[in-house]
Design a protein around this motif. Sequence first.
Motif, PDB file in Angstrom:
ATOM      1  N   GLY A   9       0.716  -1.057   0.199  1.00 41.06           N
ATOM      2  CA  GLY A   9       0.027  -0.081   0.022  1.00 41.06           C
ATOM      3  C   GLY A   9       0.747   1.187  -0.050  1.00 41.06           C
ATOM      4  O   GLY A   9       2.189   1.160   0.160  1.00 41.06           O
ATOM      5  N   ILE A  10       0.262   2.129  -0.378  1.00 44.39           N
ATOM      6  CA  ILE A  10       0.804   3.574  -0.282  1.00 44.39           C
ATOM      7  C   ILE A  10       1.551   3.878   1.311  1.00 44.39           C
ATOM      8  O   ILE A  10       1.064   3.575   2.100  1.00 44.39           O
ATOM      9  N   GLY A  11       2.798   4.334   1.099  1.00 42.74           N
ATOM     10  CA  GLY A  11       3.527   4.553   2.349  1.00 42.74           C
ATOM     11  C   GLY A  11       4.289   3.221   2.921  1.00 42.74           C
ATOM     12  O   GLY A  11       4.571   3.108   4.096  1.00 42.74           O
ATOM     13  N   SER A  12       3.937   2.096   2.364  1.00 38.04           N
ATOM     14  CA  SER A  12       4.506   1.014   3.023  1.00 38.04           C
ATOM     15  C   SER A  12       5.956   0.712   2.994  1.00 38.04           C
ATOM     16  O   SER A  12       6.656  -0.171   3.745  1.00 38.04           O
ATOM     17  N   GLY A  13       6.531   1.424   1.799  1.00 29.05           N
ATOM     18  CA  GLY A  13       8.090   1.156   1.998  1.00 29.05           C
ATOM     19  C   GLY A  13       8.610   0.531   0.654  1.00 29.05           C
ATOM     20  O   GLY A  13       9.755   0.004   0.835  1.00 29.05           O
ATOM     21  N   LYS A  14       7.654   0.079  -0.105  1.00 26.73           N
ATOM     22  CA  LYS A  14       8.008  -0.769  -1.293  1.00 26.73           C
ATOM     23  C   LYS A  14       9.136  -0.422  -2.087  1.00 26.73           C
ATOM     24  O   LYS A  14      10.070  -1.031  -2.785  1.00 26.73           O
ATOM     25  N   SER A  15       9.170   0.977  -2.255  1.00 26.75           N
ATOM     26  CA  SER A  15      10.197   1.430  -3.121  1.00 26.75           C
ATOM     27  C   SER A  15      11.857   1.177  -2.516  1.00 26.75           C
ATOM     28  O   SER A  15      12.864   1.113  -3.232  1.00 26.75           O
ATOM     29  N   ARG A  16      11.901   1.495  -1.192  1.00 28.51           N
ATOM     30  CA  ARG A  16      13.015   1.185  -0.554  1.00 28.51           C
ATOM     31  C   ARG A  16      13.359  -0.049  -0.629  1.00 28.51           C
ATOM     32  O   ARG A  16      14.540  -0.364  -0.759  1.00 28.51           O
ATOM     33  N   VAL A  17      12.484  -1.101  -0.661  1.00 28.67           N
ATOM     34  CA  VAL A  17      12.723  -2.468  -0.535  1.00 28.67           C
ATOM     35  C   VAL A  17      13.122  -2.816  -1.794  1.00 28.67           C
ATOM     36  O   VAL A  17      14.263  -3.398  -2.106  1.00 28.67           O
ATOM     37  N   ALA A  18      12.505  -2.269  -2.932  1.00 31.78           N
ATOM     38  CA  ALA A  18      13.027  -2.478  -4.187  1.00 31.78           C
ATOM     39  C   ALA A  18      14.502  -1.845  -4.584  1.00 31.78           C
ATOM     40  O   ALA A  18      14.996  -2.787  -5.284  1.00 31.78           O
ATOM     41  N   ASP A  19      14.540  -0.861  -4.087  1.00 27.81           N
ATOM     42  CA  ASP A  19      16.212  -0.130  -3.933  1.00 27.81           C
ATOM     43  C   ASP A  19      17.176  -1.369  -3.529  1.00 27.81           C
ATOM     44  O   ASP A  19      18.194  -1.432  -3.990  1.00 27.81           O
ATOM     45  N   PHE A  20      16.712  -1.977  -2.327  1.00 28.11           N
ATOM     46  CA  PHE A  20      17.688  -3.042  -1.847  1.00 28.11           C
ATOM     47  C   PHE A  20      17.856  -4.109  -2.799  1.00 28.11           C
ATOM     48  O   PHE A  20      18.811  -4.581  -3.184  1.00 28.11           O
ATOM     49  N   PHE A  21      17.031  -4.650  -3.519  1.00 26.64           N
ATOM     50  CA  PHE A  21      16.919  -5.560  -4.407  1.00 26.64           C
ATOM     51  C   PHE A  21      17.797  -5.289  -5.429  1.00 26.64           C
ATOM     52  O   PHE A  21      18.535  -6.121  -6.126  1.00 26.64           O
ATOM     53  N   GLN A  22      17.516  -3.916  -5.956  1.00 27.58           N
ATOM     54  CA  GLN A  22      18.406  -3.518  -7.172  1.00 27.58           C
ATOM     55  C   GLN A  22      19.949  -3.410  -6.762  1.00 27.58           C
ATOM     56  O   GLN A  22      20.930  -3.766  -7.570  1.00 27.58           O
ATOM     57  N   GLU A  23      20.275  -2.952  -5.587  1.00 27.68           N
ATOM     58  CA  GLU A  23      21.604  -2.843  -5.018  1.00 27.68           C
ATOM     59  C   GLU A  23      21.948  -4.298  -4.992  1.00 27.68           C
ATOM     60  O   GLU A  23      23.733  -4.376  -5.293  1.00 27.68           O
ATOM     61  N   TRP A  24      21.428  -5.368  -4.646  1.00 26.05           N
ATOM     62  CA  TRP A  24      21.895  -6.573  -4.654  1.00 26.05           C
ATOM     63  C   TRP A  24      21.987  -7.320  -5.928  1.00 26.05           C
ATOM     64  O   TRP A  24      22.293  -8.641  -5.985  1.00 26.05           O
ATOM     65  N   GLY A  25      21.662  -6.729  -6.910  1.00 24.29           N
ATOM     66  CA  GLY A  25      21.857  -7.405  -8.590  1.00 24.29           C
ATOM     67  C   GLY A  25      20.618  -7.768  -9.154  1.00 24.29           C
ATOM     68  O   GLY A  25      20.786  -8.245 -10.253  1.00 24.29           O
ATOM     69  N   ASP A 122      -0.373 -14.544 -12.952  1.00 30.67           N
ATOM     70  CA  ASP A 122       0.287 -15.611 -13.893  1.00 30.67           C
ATOM     71  C   ASP A 122       1.359 -15.049 -14.656  1.00 30.67           C
ATOM     72  O   ASP A 122       1.975 -15.763 -15.150  1.00 30.67           O
ATOM     73  N   ARG A 123       2.035 -13.914 -14.349  1.00 29.60           N
ATOM     74  CA  ARG A 123       2.926 -13.339 -15.156  1.00 29.60           C
ATOM     75  C   ARG A 123       4.164 -13.453 -14.042  1.00 29.60           C
ATOM     76  O   ARG A 123       5.253 -12.848 -14.654  1.00 29.60           O
ATOM     77  N   VAL A 124       3.999 -13.608 -12.823  1.00 29.51           N
ATOM     78  CA  VAL A 124       5.249 -13.831 -12.058  1.00 29.51           C
ATOM     79  C   VAL A 124       5.455 -15.260 -11.287  1.00 29.51           C
ATOM     80  O   VAL A 124       4.513 -15.946 -11.257  1.00 29.51           O
ATOM     81  N   ASP A 125       6.561 -15.532 -10.963  1.00 28.32           N
ATOM     82  CA  ASP A 125       6.787 -16.660 -10.035  1.00 28.32           C
ATOM     83  C   ASP A 125       6.591 -16.504  -8.632  1.00 28.32           C
ATOM     84  O   ASP A 125       5.964 -17.456  -7.911  1.00 28.32           O
ATOM     85  N   ARG A 126       6.479 -15.191  -8.289  1.00 25.42           N
ATOM     86  CA  ARG A 126       6.203 -15.012  -6.743  1.00 25.42           C
ATOM     87  C   ARG A 126       5.643 -13.676  -6.478  1.00 25.42           C
ATOM     88  O   ARG A 126       6.044 -12.588  -7.399  1.00 25.42           O
ATOM     89  N   ILE A 127       4.812 -13.455  -5.436  1.00 20.91           N
ATOM     90  CA  ILE A 127       4.470 -12.065  -5.093  1.00 20.91           C
ATOM     91  C   ILE A 127       5.023 -11.831  -3.671  1.00 20.91           C
ATOM     92  O   ILE A 127       4.621 -12.586  -2.929  1.00 20.91           O
ATOM     93  N   CYS A 128       5.565 -10.607  -3.724  1.00 22.92           N
ATOM     94  CA  CYS A 128       6.155 -10.132  -2.325  1.00 22.92           C
ATOM     95  C   CYS A 128       5.329  -8.851  -1.892  1.00 22.92           C
ATOM     96  O   CYS A 128       5.207  -8.014  -2.701  1.00 22.92           O
ATOM     97  N   VAL A 129       4.842  -8.876  -0.771  1.00 21.71           N
ATOM     98  CA  VAL A 129       4.105  -7.615  -0.256  1.00 21.71           C
ATOM     99  C   VAL A 129       4.791  -7.052   0.910  1.00 21.71           C
ATOM    100  O   VAL A 129       5.490  -7.782   1.875  1.00 21.71           O
ATOM    101  N   VAL A 130       5.253  -5.719   0.806  1.00 14.05           N
ATOM    102  CA  VAL A 130       5.801  -4.887   1.630  1.00 14.05           C
ATOM    103  C   VAL A 130       4.592  -4.567   2.800  1.00 14.05           C
ATOM    104  O   VAL A 130       3.780  -3.905   2.219  1.00 14.05           O
ATOM    105  N   ASP A 131       4.547  -5.039   3.940  1.00 15.47           N
ATOM    106  CA  ASP A 131       3.408  -4.720   4.695  1.00 15.47           C
ATOM    107  C   ASP A 131       3.806  -3.761   5.815  1.00 15.47           C
ATOM    108  O   ASP A 131       4.422  -3.922   6.659  1.00 15.47           O
ATOM    109  N   CYS A 132       2.520  -3.086   6.192  1.00 12.01           N
ATOM    110  CA  CYS A 132       2.718  -2.242   7.462  1.00 12.01           C
ATOM    111  C   CYS A 132       1.259  -1.766   7.533  1.00 12.01           C
ATOM    112  O   CYS A 132       0.370  -1.857   6.836  1.00 12.01           O
ATOM    113  N   ASP A 133       0.877  -1.527   8.884  1.00 12.29           N
ATOM    114  CA  ASP A 133      -0.453  -1.092   9.308  1.00 12.29           C
ATOM    115  C   ASP A 133      -0.904   0.332   8.671  1.00 12.29           C
ATOM    116  O   ASP A 133      -0.078   1.181   8.311  1.00 12.29           O
ATOM    117  N   PRO A 134      -2.342   0.541   8.597  1.00 14.59           N
ATOM    118  CA  PRO A 134      -2.836   1.705   7.917  1.00 14.59           C
ATOM    119  C   PRO A 134      -2.418   2.831   8.703  1.00 14.59           C
ATOM    120  O   PRO A 134      -1.971   3.994   8.204  1.00 14.59           O
TER     121      PRO A 134
END
Length: 203
Positions: A9-25, A122-134
């Motif tokens: 959701g908005i404000g969950s921090g998914k962009s920061r997590v995506a940045d980690f994944f990109q930094e790691w290759g 059906d387009r991805v192998d896994r779905i990952c949710v970055v989760d936090c409370d509202p």
Amino acid sequence: MYKIGLTGGIGSGKSRVADFFQEWGAAVIDTDVIAHELTAPGGGAIEPIRRRFGRAMIAADGSLDRKKMRELAFSSPDARGQLEAILHPMISVVTQERADRAQGCYLVFVVPLLVESGRWRDRVDRICVVDCDPATQIARVQARNGLTSEAIARIMSAQASRKDRLALADDVVLNDAQTTLAELSRRARQVHERWCLWAIQQN
């Protein structure tokens, strides 16, 4: 290539997590970034938006006036649907073009409305949710964008519920109010290492 759908959701921090994944290759394709490119000055969506919604929705620099469009889209489901009808096909084309060229240990699609679209399972192998409370979502968005709690609530009401996102998740990275950046990195690293292993096995 092994494919991950990353959402939250908005404000969950998914962009920061995506940045980690990109930094790691990983290769990362962020559909929100693509949407911003399409609605920047000279972007491919500007003229169709101008024709449909009028010049009032275009800022002085030629970009989409995001504040005005956000207010319209979240007060009128019909307007939101019309905007999505312009943007979503364009985003899909650019996303596929970038996916075809992607290189990395695996590929991450960052999709804010992944659950809502119903098109990604059906387009991805896994779905990952970055989760936090509202409550944490609201506090973060207010600090970041200065939006009122009412405006944020309207945005959140147009997104899938926390329960619905978690029901679709294969992996969850918790990023609640108590999570430090170091802890978020540790949690993200755990799923990253699993995905790298599975990506190797898939090949």
